[in-house]
Design a protein around this motif. Structure first.
Motif, PDB file in Angstrom:
ATOM      1  N   LEU A 142       0.826  -1.205   0.000  1.00 22.67           N
ATOM      2  CA  LEU A 142       0.000   0.000   0.000  1.00 22.67           C
ATOM      3  C   LEU A 142       0.865   1.261   0.000  1.00 22.67           C
ATOM      4  O   LEU A 142       0.554   2.240  -0.688  1.00 22.67           O
ATOM      5  N   ARG A 144       2.192   1.638  -3.598  1.00 22.30           N
ATOM      6  CA  ARG A 144       1.232   2.013  -4.637  1.00 22.30           C
ATOM      7  C   ARG A 144       0.496   3.319  -4.337  1.00 22.30           C
ATOM      8  O   ARG A 144       0.072   4.022  -5.247  1.00 22.30           O
ATOM      9  N   TYR A 145       0.305   3.593  -3.026  1.00 23.41           N
ATOM     10  CA  TYR A 145      -0.456   4.793  -2.651  1.00 23.41           C
ATOM     11  C   TYR A 145       0.350   5.610  -1.643  1.00 23.41           C
ATOM     12  O   TYR A 145      -0.025   5.732  -0.471  1.00 23.41           O
ATOM     13  N   CYS A 200      -5.030   4.753   4.373  1.00 24.78           N
ATOM     14  CA  CYS A 200      -5.852   3.604   3.999  1.00 24.78           C
ATOM     15  C   CYS A 200      -6.607   3.104   5.221  1.00 24.78           C
ATOM     16  O   CYS A 200      -6.015   2.940   6.301  1.00 24.78           O
TER      17      CYS A 200
END
Length: 503
Positions: free
Chosen positions: A492, A495-496, A501
């Motif tokens: 995560l 990618r982000y 999240c």
């Protein structure tokens, strides 16, 4: 007076020395066997240590790690009463080397205790969990030596190596042997107790006490090993009777009292092994809290009636142990949800564990289990060992199949332990084709296991699509027990980046 000279007895002729070439060959064979044992255990150790270093805590581990610290620092039994203390004391034996901080007197629940230890007290969670897992890893390797010794007793050194290979490449054993949980220690102690009573057939005095201590250690680690107690005690009585009969040179006694005497001795032997087991359970609780301070009301212990309630009351164990059993029976009465081959259901399915074992056991291992068990029943020199190798896992499996919690093959880890020994018995006929077949199947197991390195928990065999497809057929500890949350977090962040999240 006459002089009496001592009479010298003629010396017995010494056996001729073995040819030097044969002696060298025996030594060479022993060294090769020792090297092979070491290589198999090193392979298993590498798999477990790598998994222990790379996997985040599973659902149960923080509870055991936090409870273990409370045991050794505060000498209190107030957390995790549904499981006996010995397994958590084993975990504490490694955990204390990490020197984690934990403020005494925590009064939340056991889940919150684990979170407080790992994430809210300034500790390095990775370091704490690695040290907590290390004693279980060491125990798992030692149990491998027992598997080798058991199979060697039955089939020789080659059979011992085959059994150890099945054990050392078992994905389930590597996966759970690398976690700070109770499953592998509990079933491993059962195996030790059974091997000890088998050895007691020829040498009862040194091995029967070992059987009692190991049986007590299993009972003091996890309560699902209790069905093994009557089995092991019965085998202990039979082993003592066998040893007595083989060493007795006198003609068989006549009369009712004389005929009853061997039965009474065998029963006394079983009682002695049982008393040792009970003593180990008491010692585990007293080691935590010599005063056994305990309040059932504080833990919401349910009332248990009927045959189960009677069984709990009759057990000669400490009250916290009996209340832990009542808690376990309370869990069994809950409507748990299961998942098998794409179907969600409530309650249990009696065939769940056999089906899960079919998915999560390497195909080569399955191909050796059944013919190995058959060989134990067919080959005359192995029939005496069949009750020792086959009866304990059969009883434990029948009881586990009746359980309400269809959560994973960790409830049946006794199968790869005992059936590794049985699988090696395919070599008993000593046929060349048998050696070739076993070597090929063990190699198949090794390749299948190594392909899933270092993430063994979600393993399934090739017939069911491998680890990537396990989630389509099974759930919970069979595939995702929280061990990959660390890798998920890394993915995560990659990618982000910078995004929050959450649900």
């Amino acid at each position: 007076m006459p002089t009496f000279l001592p009479v010298r007895r003629p010396r017995e002729a010494a056996p001729p020395p073995a040819p030097r070439g044969r002696t060298v060959a025996v030594r060479h064979r022993r060294r090769l066997t020792a090297a092979a044992v070491l290589a198999l255990l090193v392979q298993m150790a590498v798999g477990m240590l790598t998994a222990a270093a790379q996997q985040t805590p599973t659902i149960d581990e923080p509870v055991y790690a936090g409870t273990a610290l409370v045991y050794v620092r505060e000498h209190s039994l107030r957390f995790n009463p549904e499981h006996p203390p010995l397994g958590k004391l084993i975990v504490a034996g490694g955990e204390v080397f990490a020197r984690p901080r934990l403020t005494p007197g925590f009064d939340g629940d056991q889940g919150a205790l684990g979170r407080r230890l790992l994430y809210e007290s300034g500790n390095d969670a990775w370091r704490v969990m690695f040290w907590a897992r290390l004693p279980v890893i060491v125990l798992t390797l030692l149990f491998g030596l027992v598997v080798f010794a058991f199979a060697r007793d039955l089939t020789g050194s080659v059979g011992g190596l085959a059994a150890l290979a099945l054990y050392a490449f078992s994905p389930d054993l590597i996966a759970h042997g690398s976690l700070a949980t109770l499953d592998v220690p509990a079933v491993g102690f059962v195996l030790v107790s059974v091997w000890a009573v088998w050895r007691a057939r020829t040498r009862p005095l040194p091995y029967l006490p070992v059987a009692g201590l190991a049986l007590g250690a299993a009972s003091a680690t996890k309560m699902n090993t209790l069905p093994a107690i009557p089995v092991v005690l019965g085998l202990a009585a039979w082993s003592y009777a066998t040893a007595r009969r083989s060493s007795d040179q006198a003609p068989p006694a006549t009369g009712r009292r004389a005929r009853l005497r061997p039965l009474l001795r065998a029963a006394g032997t079983a009682a002695g092994v049982g008393l040792l087991a009970v003593a180990v359970v008491w010692a585990a609780y007293l080691a935590v809290d010599p005063g056994l301070r305990w309040s059932a009301a504080a833990h919401g212990v349910p009332e248990v009636h009927g045959p189960r309630g009677l069984l709990v009351r009759l057990l000669p164990f400490p009250e916290p142990y009996r209340d832990g059993m009542r808690l376990q029976f309370g869990f069994e009465n809950k409507p748990w949800q299961g998942f098998l081959f794409g179907h969600v259901y409530t309650g249990n399915r009696w065939y769940y564990l056999p089906a899960a074992l079919l998915v999560k056991t390497p195909l080569g291992m399955l191909a050796l289990w059944l013919p190995g068990a058959a060989a134990m029943l067919v080959v005359p020199r192995l029939r005496a060992a069949a009750p020792y190798v086959l009866l304990p896992p059969a009883v434990l499996l029948v009881v586990a199949m009746d359980g309400a919690r269809d959560f994973g093959t960790r409830y049946a880890l006794f199968m790869p332990l005992f059936l590794a020994v049985a699988g090696a018995c395919v070599l008993a006929p000593r046929r060349r084709w048998a050696y070739g077949a076993v070597a090929a199947l063990v190699a198949f197991v090794a390749v299948s296991s190594l392909r899933t390195y270092p993430f063994y928990l979600p393993y399934s065999n090739e017939a069911f699509g491998g680890p990537a497809k396990t989630r389509l057929r099974l759930h919970d500890a069979n595939v995702d027990w929280g061990q990959d949350l660390g890798r998920l977090a890394d993915r995560l962040r990659e990618r982000y980046p910078g995004e929050r999240c959450g649900g």
